[in-house]
Design an enzyme around this catalytic site. Structure first.
Site, PDB file in Angstrom:
ATOM      1  N   GLU A 285       0.869  -1.182   0.000  1.00 49.60           N
ATOM      2  CA  GLU A 285       0.000   0.000   0.000  1.00 49.60           C
ATOM      3  C   GLU A 285       0.898   1.221   0.000  1.00 49.60           C
ATOM      4  O   GLU A 285       1.675   1.430   0.929  1.00 49.60           O
ATOM      5  CB  GLU A 285      -0.936  -0.041   1.208  1.00 49.60           C
ATOM      6  CG  GLU A 285      -1.969  -1.154   1.091  1.00 49.60           C
ATOM      7  CD  GLU A 285      -2.717  -1.127  -0.235  1.00 49.60           C
ATOM      8  OE1 GLU A 285      -3.250  -0.078  -0.603  1.00 49.60           O
ATOM      9  OE2 GLU A 285      -2.735  -2.164  -0.934  1.00 49.60           O
ATOM     10  N   CYS A 319      -1.498   9.395   3.308  1.00 44.43           N
ATOM     11  CA  CYS A 319      -1.535   8.970   1.904  1.00 44.43           C
ATOM     12  C   CYS A 319      -2.834   9.434   1.262  1.00 44.43           C
ATOM     13  O   CYS A 319      -2.926   9.617   0.067  1.00 44.43           O
ATOM     14  CB  CYS A 319      -1.403   7.462   1.819  1.00 44.43           C
ATOM     15  SG  CYS A 319      -2.656   6.594   2.755  1.00 44.43           S
TER      16      CYS A 319
HETATM   17  N1  LIG Z   1      -1.613   3.449   0.914  1.00 46.27           N
HETATM   18  C1  LIG Z   1      -1.615   3.424   2.232  1.00 46.27           C
HETATM   19  O1  LIG Z   1      -2.434   2.777   2.855  1.00 46.27           O
HETATM   20  C2  LIG Z   1      -0.582   4.211   2.975  1.00 46.27           C
HETATM   21  C3  LIG Z   1      -0.739   4.412   4.337  1.00 46.27           C
HETATM   22  C4  LIG Z   1       0.218   5.148   5.023  1.00 46.27           C
HETATM   23  C5  LIG Z   1       1.299   5.678   4.358  1.00 46.27           C
HETATM   24  N2  LIG Z   1       1.420   5.485   3.026  1.00 46.27           N
HETATM   25  C6  LIG Z   1       2.548   6.065   2.290  1.00 46.27           C
HETATM   26  O2  LIG Z   1       3.734   5.942   3.069  1.00 46.27           O
HETATM   27  C7  LIG Z   1       4.621   7.004   2.802  1.00 46.27           C
HETATM   28  C8  LIG Z   1       5.040   7.669   4.089  1.00 46.27           C
HETATM   29  O3  LIG Z   1       5.572   6.756   4.989  1.00 46.27           O
HETATM   30  P1  LIG Z   1       7.133   6.553   5.189  1.00 46.27           P
HETATM   31  O4  LIG Z   1       7.827   7.847   4.965  1.00 46.27           O
HETATM   32  O5  LIG Z   1       7.314   5.843   6.485  1.00 46.27           O
HETATM   33  O6  LIG Z   1       7.442   5.589   3.971  1.00 46.27           O
HETATM   34  P2  LIG Z   1       8.832   4.850   3.579  1.00 46.27           P
HETATM   35  O7  LIG Z   1       8.589   4.134   2.325  1.00 46.27           O
HETATM   36  O8  LIG Z   1       9.955   5.784   3.655  1.00 46.27           O
HETATM   37  O9  LIG Z   1       9.053   3.803   4.769  1.00 46.27           O
HETATM   38  C9  LIG Z   1       8.097   2.792   5.043  1.00 46.27           C
HETATM   39  C10 LIG Z   1       8.805   1.630   5.714  1.00 46.27           C
HETATM   40  O10 LIG Z   1       9.680   1.015   4.770  1.00 46.27           O
HETATM   41  C11 LIG Z   1      10.945   0.797   5.388  1.00 46.27           C
HETATM   42  N3  LIG Z   1      11.982   0.685   4.367  1.00 46.27           N
HETATM   43  C12 LIG Z   1      12.764   1.645   3.835  1.00 46.27           C
HETATM   44  N4  LIG Z   1      13.593   1.105   2.915  1.00 46.27           N
HETATM   45  C13 LIG Z   1      13.326  -0.217   2.841  1.00 46.27           C
HETATM   46  C14 LIG Z   1      13.828  -1.314   2.083  1.00 46.27           C
HETATM   47  N5  LIG Z   1      14.781  -1.169   1.183  1.00 46.27           N
HETATM   48  N6  LIG Z   1      13.307  -2.546   2.287  1.00 46.27           N
HETATM   49  C15 LIG Z   1      12.309  -2.719   3.173  1.00 46.27           C
HETATM   50  N7  LIG Z   1      11.792  -1.720   3.944  1.00 46.27           N
HETATM   51  C16 LIG Z   1      12.291  -0.488   3.773  1.00 46.27           C
HETATM   52  C17 LIG Z   1      11.057   1.992   6.321  1.00 46.27           C
HETATM   53  O11 LIG Z   1      12.069   1.796   7.278  1.00 46.27           O
HETATM   54  C18 LIG Z   1       9.665   2.029   6.899  1.00 46.27           C
HETATM   55  O12 LIG Z   1       9.521   1.067   7.916  1.00 46.27           O
HETATM   56  C19 LIG Z   1       3.838   7.949   1.898  1.00 46.27           C
HETATM   57  O13 LIG Z   1       4.233   7.735   0.570  1.00 46.27           O
HETATM   58  C20 LIG Z   1       2.400   7.545   2.121  1.00 46.27           C
HETATM   59  O14 LIG Z   1       1.559   7.875   1.066  1.00 46.27           O
HETATM   60  C21 LIG Z   1       0.522   4.746   2.325  1.00 46.27           C
HETATM   61  N1  LIG Z   2      -6.609   5.384   6.185  1.00 46.51           N
HETATM   62  C1  LIG Z   2      -6.237   6.766   6.301  1.00 46.51           C
HETATM   63  C2  LIG Z   2      -4.993   7.093   5.540  1.00 46.51           C
HETATM   64  C3  LIG Z   2      -3.833   6.176   5.722  1.00 46.51           C
HETATM   65  C4  LIG Z   2      -2.633   6.705   5.029  1.00 46.51           C
HETATM   66  O1  LIG Z   2      -1.903   7.544   5.403  1.00 46.51           O
HETATM   67  C5  LIG Z   2      -7.348   7.659   5.799  1.00 46.51           C
HETATM   68  O2  LIG Z   2      -8.333   7.164   5.282  1.00 46.51           O
HETATM   69  O3  LIG Z   2      -7.217   8.871   5.919  1.00 46.51           O
END
Ligand SMILES: NC(=O)c1ccc[n+]([C@@H]2O[C@H](COP(=O)([O-])OP(=O)(O)OC[C@H]3O[C@@H](n4cnc5c(N)ncnc54)[C@H](O)[C@@H]3O)[C@@H](O)[C@H]2O)c1
Ligand SMILES: N[C@@H](CCC=O)C(=O)O
Length: 513
Positions: A285, A319
């Site tokens: 995600e 996100c």
């Molecule tokens: N779609 C969703 O449901 C959702 C929900 C929350 C956040 N997000 C997204 O997450 C991002 C923000 O979160 P963030 O800054 O923590 O994201 P990030 O991708 O920087 O980090 C997420 C996780 O991945 C780990 N990671 C980093 N490099 C890695 C590798 N090479 N292998 C495995 N794991 C690794 C990090 O340590 C962390 O635990 C935004 O892009 C946001 O849109 C998406």
């Molecule tokens: N589930 C949350 C978003 C999660 C991602 O950052 C929302 O619906 O706002």
């Protein structure tokens, strides 16, 4: 058992709730600065090397230090998870679910305390932290019930002379990788979905919010989770993240985070390594570039409120954040002016003091967002904000840009901060065209009183979570299953009826009589 119901949010306008939350903040402040272990097979391991978690609203305040796993410890965790899988997979689904219900009861009792940790560690404002804890409780309650619903499998047809059965069995060892922005809800939700379905896991939390995760690991132990089911391995994404993703014994990966890291994991997981005898499953995600679309005959005040809350809730670090407002040309100026005026009423400051908006998460985010503000000045008109101050914490004022071209970088790239781009649309066709013009497809909202346009958007607005006449954030477990299209990920729909199945494999059994 009572049917699932959403955990109520706390009303902070009530004095008793305010006092209870302030007490929780004081308790947490007194506990800041402690050391937390890696947990492997139930054993607590303290290492020399630590991840130091700091308060993004006050860089001098250390929230805690978490021991850091290297490849050797990651391997030990994998072995513990593999070993424990052999017994955990045979636990009755109801008994696994009971542990989630127990955990939910503990979390509900300690609700403000967990929220207070998020205020301190993630810079979450009170109401956002409270919603995060409530969502974690919802995941525990919902997935527990979902496992009970699925425990016998689903009915299939049996002809005379045969009995057919269709059941779900666990996959194996899962690697759970979580982001900083929902440090409790997403971390806990993704972890317990994997656990309740009979898998054992290695949990790697985000490096800026490991204390909230460590507290949750303690809670799961208190709830009676057997040793070795949840192995806690904080560490560098590049080092142990890659190691665990590549590991031949990893059966599945549940990742939530950026597009960049998600795509890297997806690609690496596709490679079959020596000793591996399955194709890894990946739940990924990822990011979003979400839009609030305002139709010509919309309720203007509702549109303004929806735009502003979608853009600036938790400093735009969702996100689901509505970082783009696409407005019909006839009402564009009115909506823009009112959005600016409304945004000016939002307070920004240390979230522990009860402001609407706190800091962004860390120095990296601060630099990235301020860089986008400079790009915005070249691409559009800066109407509000733009100021940033990292002298004490990582504070960025809510920022609004106007008159962006629909293909501008500000309209296409995920900024993940309090930056909102306004773009003018000619008519409804143009609105839908802009709404769908990014690589992403996570959330979106249409503010409209035109029924024909609402029905068209239902089909044409290509996002995983579509909302009408409200903001585009704040999906509720069991109500609005959450997950996106296109580069927003694998559309796993967390908190929905299809989610647990992603963590299991279906077995078809036929007996001839
Ligand atoms: N779609 C969703 O449901 C959702 C929900 C929350 C956040 N997000 C997204 O997450 C991002 C923000 O979160 P963030 O800054 O923590 O994201 P990030 O991708 O920087 O980090 C997420 C996780 O991945 C780990 N990671 C980093 N490099 C890695 C590798 N090479 N292998 C495995 N794991 C690794 C990090 O340590 C962390 O635990 C935004 O892009 C946001 O849109 C998406
Ligand atoms: N589930 C949350 C978003 C999660 C991602 O950052 C929302 O619906 O706002």
């Amino acid at each position: 058992m009572k049917p699932y119901a959403q955990e109520p949010l706390t009303d902070f306008s009530l004095e008793k709730n305010k006092i209870a939350f302030q007490d929780a903040l004081k308790k947490v402040e007194n506990e800041c600065g402690k050391d937390y272990p890696i947990v492997i097979g139930g054993e607590k391991i303290f290492t020399e090397e630590k991840i130091v978690s700091i308060n993004p609203a006050n860089k001098n305040e250390v929230i805690g230090r978490v021991s850091k796993a290297d490849k050797k410890l990651a391997e030990e965790a994998m072995q513990a998870a593999l070993h424990t899988f052999e017994t955990w997979k045979n636990w009755e689904p109801q008994h696994r679910a009971n542990i989630l219900f127990k955990a939910s009861a503990i979390l509900r009792r300690r609700k403000h305390e967990f929220s207070a940790w998020m205020v301190k560690e993630a810079g979450k404002p009170w109401h956002e932290a409270d919603a995060d804890t409530a969502e974690a409780i919802d995941f525990l309650e919902y997935y527990g019930r979902e496992m009970i619903r699925l425990k016998e499998g689903v009915p299939v047809i049996s002809r005379p002379g045969e009995i057919n059965q269709y059941t779900y069995i666990p996959l194996g060892v899962g690697v759970i990788i979580s982001p900083f922005n929902f440090p409790l809800a997403i971390m806990a939700g993704t972890a317990v979905a994997a656990i309740v379905t009979g898998n054992t896991i290695l949990l790697k939390p985000a490096n800026s919010t490991p204390i909230v995760a460590a507290k949750f690991v303690e809670l799961m132990e208190e709830a009676g989770l057997p040793k070795g089911v949840l192995n806690f391995v904080p560490g560098s994404g590049a080092e142990i993240g890659d190691y665990l993703v590549d590991h031949p014994k990893t059966r599945f990966i549940s990742f939530t985070g950026s597009r960049e890291v998600g795509c890297r994991i997806y690609e690496r997981a596709a490679k079959v390594n020596p000793g591996q005898k399955w194709l890894k499953r990946v739940i990924a995600e990822m990011g979003g570039k979400d839009t609030v679309v305002v139709d010509r005959d919309a309720d203007i005040d509702l549109a303004v409120e929806s735009i502003v809350y979608s853009a600036f809730g938790f400093s735009g670090q969702k996100c689901s954040a509505g970082s783009r407002a696409v407005v019909h040309q006839d009402i564009y100026h009115e909506v823009l002016e009112k959005a600016i005026a409304f945004t000016k009423t939002l307070t920004v400051g240390n979230p522990a003091e009860g402001h609407f908006m706190g800091p962004v998460i860390d120095e990296h985010a601060f630099k990235k967002i301020t860089n986008y503000i400079e790009i915005g000045k070249l691409e559009g008109k800066l109407m509000l904000g733009g100021e940033a101050d990292d002298s004490v914490g990582y504070f960025i004022q809510p920022t609004i840009f106007a008159d962006l071209d629909e293909n501008a970088r500000m309209m296409q790239e995920e900024i993940f901060g309090p930056v909102l781009a306004f773009c003018k649309a000619r008519d409804f066709d143009h609105m839908m065209e802009i709404a769908n013009n990014t690589d992403y497809g996570l959330t979106g909202a249409l503010i409209s009183n035109n029924r024909e346009h609402i029905e068209r958007a239902r089909k044409e607005f290509h996002v995983g979570n579509l909302y009408f006449n409200r903001n585009c954030t704040g999906a509720v477990v069991g109500h609005q299953p959450f997950g996106g299209f296109n580069m927003s990920g694998t559309d796993s729909k967390a908190g929905g009826p299809d989610y647990l199945i992603l963590h299991m494999q279906a077995k078809s059994i036929s007996e001839k009589l």
